[in-house]
Design an enzyme around this catalytic site. Structure first.
Site, short mmCIF file in Angstrom:
data_model
loop_
_atom_site.label_atom_id
_atom_site.label_comp_id
_atom_site.label_asym_id
_atom_site.label_seq_id
_atom_site.Cartn_x
_atom_site.Cartn_y
_atom_site.Cartn_z
N CYS A 49 -0.75 -56.95 -5.49
CA CYS A 49 -1.10 -56.83 -6.90
C CYS A 49 -0.09 -55.92 -7.60
O CYS A 49 0.22 -54.83 -7.11
CB CYS A 49 -2.51 -56.25 -7.03
N CYS A 52 -2.32 -52.51 -8.60
CA CYS A 52 -2.86 -51.58 -7.60
C CYS A 52 -2.23 -51.72 -6.21
O CYS A 52 -2.55 -50.95 -5.32
CB CYS A 52 -4.38 -51.73 -7.50
N CYS A 97 -7.39 -59.86 -9.11
CA CYS A 97 -7.37 -58.98 -7.94
C CYS A 97 -8.78 -58.45 -7.73
O CYS A 97 -9.36 -57.87 -8.65
CB CYS A 97 -6.38 -57.84 -8.17
N CYS A 100 -8.93 -54.35 -8.21
CA CYS A 100 -8.82 -53.66 -9.49
C CYS A 100 -9.17 -54.53 -10.69
O CYS A 100 -9.20 -54.03 -11.82
CB CYS A 100 -7.42 -53.07 -9.67
N CYS A 122 -1.69 -70.56 -9.28
CA CYS A 122 -0.57 -70.41 -10.21
C CYS A 122 -0.59 -68.97 -10.71
O CYS A 122 -1.45 -68.59 -11.50
CB CYS A 122 -0.75 -71.41 -11.36
#
Length: 140
Positions: A49, A52, A97, A100, A122
């Protein structure tokens, strides 16, 4: 299951992300197609991510879809959450995610790609960071 270091206020995210990252990751924007740094990356490693740094995708699940954004056929189990997105006058599946809550992109099913899941995650490049697997890249 998010820990306190990954749960921040929008003001805290704004302070640590670039304006472009904030627009995509926290305001659910989209980067222009063909502009992201990871679209054509073929190096072995882990995509995390961009906010985070939680591991999200293995490079072994990345494929060339020709869509203009990095495409993956599966995420690391539990790393990505799916939500119904009714913006733009249609129903899509948004992916975020799990740790987070940052926006990654959308997942599309049944497009006919020859992948094990028949899905295309995507993902905006700006929503990702990449950690190369030096052991894999030096062996072969």
């Amino acid at each position: 299951m998010s820990d306190a270091s990954k749960t921040k206020s929008e003001e805290e995210w704004r302070a640590i992300l670039t304006p472009a990252q904030f627009r995509v990751l926290r305001s659910k924007g989209t980067e222009p197609p063909g502009t992201g740094e990871y679209e054509h990356n073929k190096a072995p490693g882990i995509y995390t991510c961009g906010a985070c740094h939680t591991p999200l995708y293995k490079s072994s699940t990345k494929f060339d879809s020709g869509c203009g954004w990095p495409a993956f056929f599966d995420a690391i189990p539990g790393a990505v959450s799916r939500h119904e997105d009714r913006s733009l006058g249609m129903t899509r599946i948004e992916i975020t995610c799990t740790a987070c809550g940052s926006h990654l992109g959308h997942v599309f099913k049944g497009e006919g790609y020859k992948t094990p899941t028949n899905e295309r995650h995507c993902v905006n490049s700006i929503s990702l960071s990449f950690a190369a697997d030096d052991k894999q890249s030096t062996s072969s």
